[in-house]
Scaffold this active site. Structure first.
Site, PDB file in Angstrom:
ATOM      1  N   GLY A  84       0.865  -1.182   0.000  1.00 63.17           N
ATOM      2  CA  GLY A  84       0.000   0.000   0.000  1.00 63.17           C
ATOM      3  C   GLY A  84       0.898   1.228   0.000  1.00 63.17           C
ATOM      4  O   GLY A  84       1.870   1.293   0.771  1.00 63.17           O
ATOM      5  N   ASP A 142      -1.598   4.937  -6.172  1.00 63.82           N
ATOM      6  CA  ASP A 142      -0.161   4.722  -5.956  1.00 63.82           C
ATOM      7  C   ASP A 142       0.677   5.884  -6.471  1.00 63.82           C
ATOM      8  O   ASP A 142       1.759   6.152  -5.959  1.00 63.82           O
ATOM      9  CB  ASP A 142       0.288   3.425  -6.617  1.00 63.82           C
ATOM     10  CG  ASP A 142      -0.176   2.253  -5.793  1.00 63.82           C
ATOM     11  OD1 ASP A 142      -1.350   1.854  -5.940  1.00 63.82           O
ATOM     12  OD2 ASP A 142       0.602   1.784  -4.938  1.00 63.82           O
ATOM     13  N   LYS A 154      -4.060  -0.027  -8.315  1.00 61.97           N
ATOM     14  CA  LYS A 154      -4.039  -1.486  -8.537  1.00 61.97           C
ATOM     15  C   LYS A 154      -4.687  -1.878  -9.859  1.00 61.97           C
ATOM     16  O   LYS A 154      -5.728  -1.325 -10.224  1.00 61.97           O
ATOM     17  CB  LYS A 154      -4.756  -2.148  -7.356  1.00 61.97           C
ATOM     18  CG  LYS A 154      -4.827  -3.656  -7.384  1.00 61.97           C
ATOM     19  CD  LYS A 154      -3.479  -4.325  -7.571  1.00 61.97           C
ATOM     20  CE  LYS A 154      -2.433  -3.909  -6.552  1.00 61.97           C
ATOM     21  NZ  LYS A 154      -1.045  -4.280  -6.953  1.00 61.97           N
TER      22      LYS A 154
HETATM   23  O1  MRU Z   1       0.380  -3.853  -4.677  1.00 59.95           O
HETATM   24  P1  MRU Z   1      -0.207  -3.160  -3.483  1.00 59.95           P
HETATM   25  O2  MRU Z   1      -1.047  -4.036  -2.636  1.00 59.95           O
HETATM   26  O3  MRU Z   1       0.836  -2.397  -2.706  1.00 59.95           O
HETATM   27  O4  MRU Z   1      -1.175  -2.071  -4.133  1.00 59.95           O
HETATM   28  C1  MRU Z   1      -1.912  -1.235  -3.304  1.00 59.95           C
HETATM   29  C2  MRU Z   1      -2.833  -0.336  -4.043  1.00 59.95           C
HETATM   30  O5  MRU Z   1      -2.911  -0.348  -5.256  1.00 59.95           O
HETATM   31  C3  MRU Z   1      -3.584   0.664  -3.224  1.00 59.95           C
HETATM   32  O6  MRU Z   1      -4.839   0.923  -3.772  1.00 59.95           O
HETATM   33  C4  MRU Z   1      -2.781   1.974  -3.158  1.00 59.95           C
HETATM   34  O7  MRU Z   1      -1.470   1.731  -2.795  1.00 59.95           O
HETATM   35  C5  MRU Z   1      -3.378   2.936  -2.225  1.00 59.95           C
HETATM   36  S1  MRU Z   1      -3.148   2.467  -0.557  1.00 59.95           S
HETATM   37  C6  MRU Z   1      -3.796   3.656   0.442  1.00 59.95           C
END
Ligand code: MRU
Length: 352
Positions: A51, A243, A254
């Site tokens: 995240g 992200d 994601k």
């Molecule tokens: O691959 P991840 O689980 O780190 O991806 C997380 C996401 O895509 C979240 O939606 C994003 O980081 C926002 S977290 C507040």
């Protein structure tokens, strides 16, 4: 600020960092103790901590742990070795800009602190703790600002989210799930729909787990069911995290977020991105420059010990996609709710 019934994925404790091991949820609620920078890099890469804001906080502590491992009183030697630690942490995951933002903020403190190496280490520790505490407050502000943006369906509101942008993905409380949490606590939310989020299932495993902890009614659907649910009138609005957001509002999140935004548009359903300003990369004019992480194909072809596909096929496993700004109704930040085109005006208000 800390509440006993809340989830905190990153805790400084006994001279080391305790991370909730997110690879083991929801079946096991276990912590991993990290006391070396190298182990923090592995934890980020293997998604023990994941995240965007959470990996920023974790990397900040990683820099401090690395500083602690450097045994010299010579400032230049110290800074040179710390650059290697920073480089190791930067190379863990490419898409979430919070990682790079937090490392830059820590390195700025290292370079700008006047004094001995021990004084620099102390300043680094204080900055890592500040990044952690600020993120918690920021998420609570995002949650409250989200209440101004959501449609009014008192007590009947249903939201859909993708992946996990919850307490686990931040210092606590969450961004998209922060908005959901605030709506629930205000009595406005009836139910959250959570996309399972193939291939790593952050929605089914982590978002669902967080909702159960808080008592939020949650319905898990597979990613391909979203359009059907919208057509049936089950969803009033979509709220996702981010992200990396480019200056024009194009948003990397994601994989699957882009298709969700397209089907939201087709059904005239508002599509919100909730993120701290530390997720905005004002250096990128648009989303075309956002680096997209590709992960191991095993995440697609294998579940547990079961191989799903025949021999002889190829795989493509991008972990993120970019949603064009025109599909985003508004971006909910700690400073307020903005149309993607208004984001640029916030550049000056972004913390160092
Ligand atoms: O691959 P991840 O689980 O780190 O991806 C997380 C996401 O895509 C979240 O939606 C994003 O980081 C926002 S977290 C507040």
């Amino acid at each position: 600020m800390f509440q006993t019934n809340q989830v905190y994925p990153i805790i400084w404790h006994n001279d080391s960092v305790s991370l909730i091991d997110q690879t083991r949820l929801p079946n096991e609620y276990a912590f991993v103790e990290i006391s070396r920078s190298e182990d923090m890099a592995v934890a980020i890469k293997t998604m023990i901590v994941r995240g965007a804001p959470a990996i920023g906080v974790a990397a900040a502590y990683g820099i401090y742990l690395g500083a602690r491992e450097i045994h010299t009183d010579n400032r230049d030697e110290f800074l040179q070795d710390l650059e290697n630690v920073a480089q190791m942490l930067r190379s863990t995951r490419p898409t979430a800009v919070n990682l790079f933002w937090a490392i830059s903020r820590m390195m700025k403190v290292a370079y700008e602190t006047i004094g001995t190496v021990d004084e620099i280490k102390k300043a680094l520790f204080q900055t890592a703790q500040a990044i952690n505490a600020e993120d918690l407050q920021t998420c609570q502000d995002i949650g409250n600002n989200g209440l101004k943006a959501l449609p009014t369906q008192p007590g009947q509101l249903t939201l859909l989210t993708h992946c996990n942008a919850g307490a686990l993905a931040t210092a606590g409380y969450g961004t998209a799930l922060g908005v959901v949490r605030s709506a629930w606590r205000e009595g406005r939310l009836a139910r959250l729909f959570a996309d399972e989020t193939r291939p790593r299932l952050q929605g089914a495993k982590l978002t669902a787990w967080e909702c159960v902890q808080e008592g939020i009614p949650v319905t898990v659907i597979t990613d391909s069911m979203a359009a059907h649910c919208m057509k049936q009138g089950l969803i009033h609005a979509v709220v996702v995290g981010a992200d990396r957001i480019a200056a024009n509002g194009d948003t990397a999140n994601k994989i699957g977020t882009y298709s969700l935004a397209l089907v939201s548009k087709a059904h005239n359903i508002p599509f919100f991105v909730a993120a701290p300003l530390s997720t905005v990369d004002f250096d990128l004019a648009d989303g075309s420059q956002i680096p997209i992480e590709e992960r191991h194909p095993g995440e697609i072809y294998q579940i547990g010990d079961t191989i799903l596909t025949p021999d002889g096929v190829e795989f493509y496993n991008p972990a993120f996609d970019v949603t064009p700004a025109e599909l985003i109704t508004a971006i909910i930040t700690e400073n307020g709710v903005f149309a993607p085109s208004e984001l640029k005006q916030q550049e000056a208000r972004k913390a160092a």
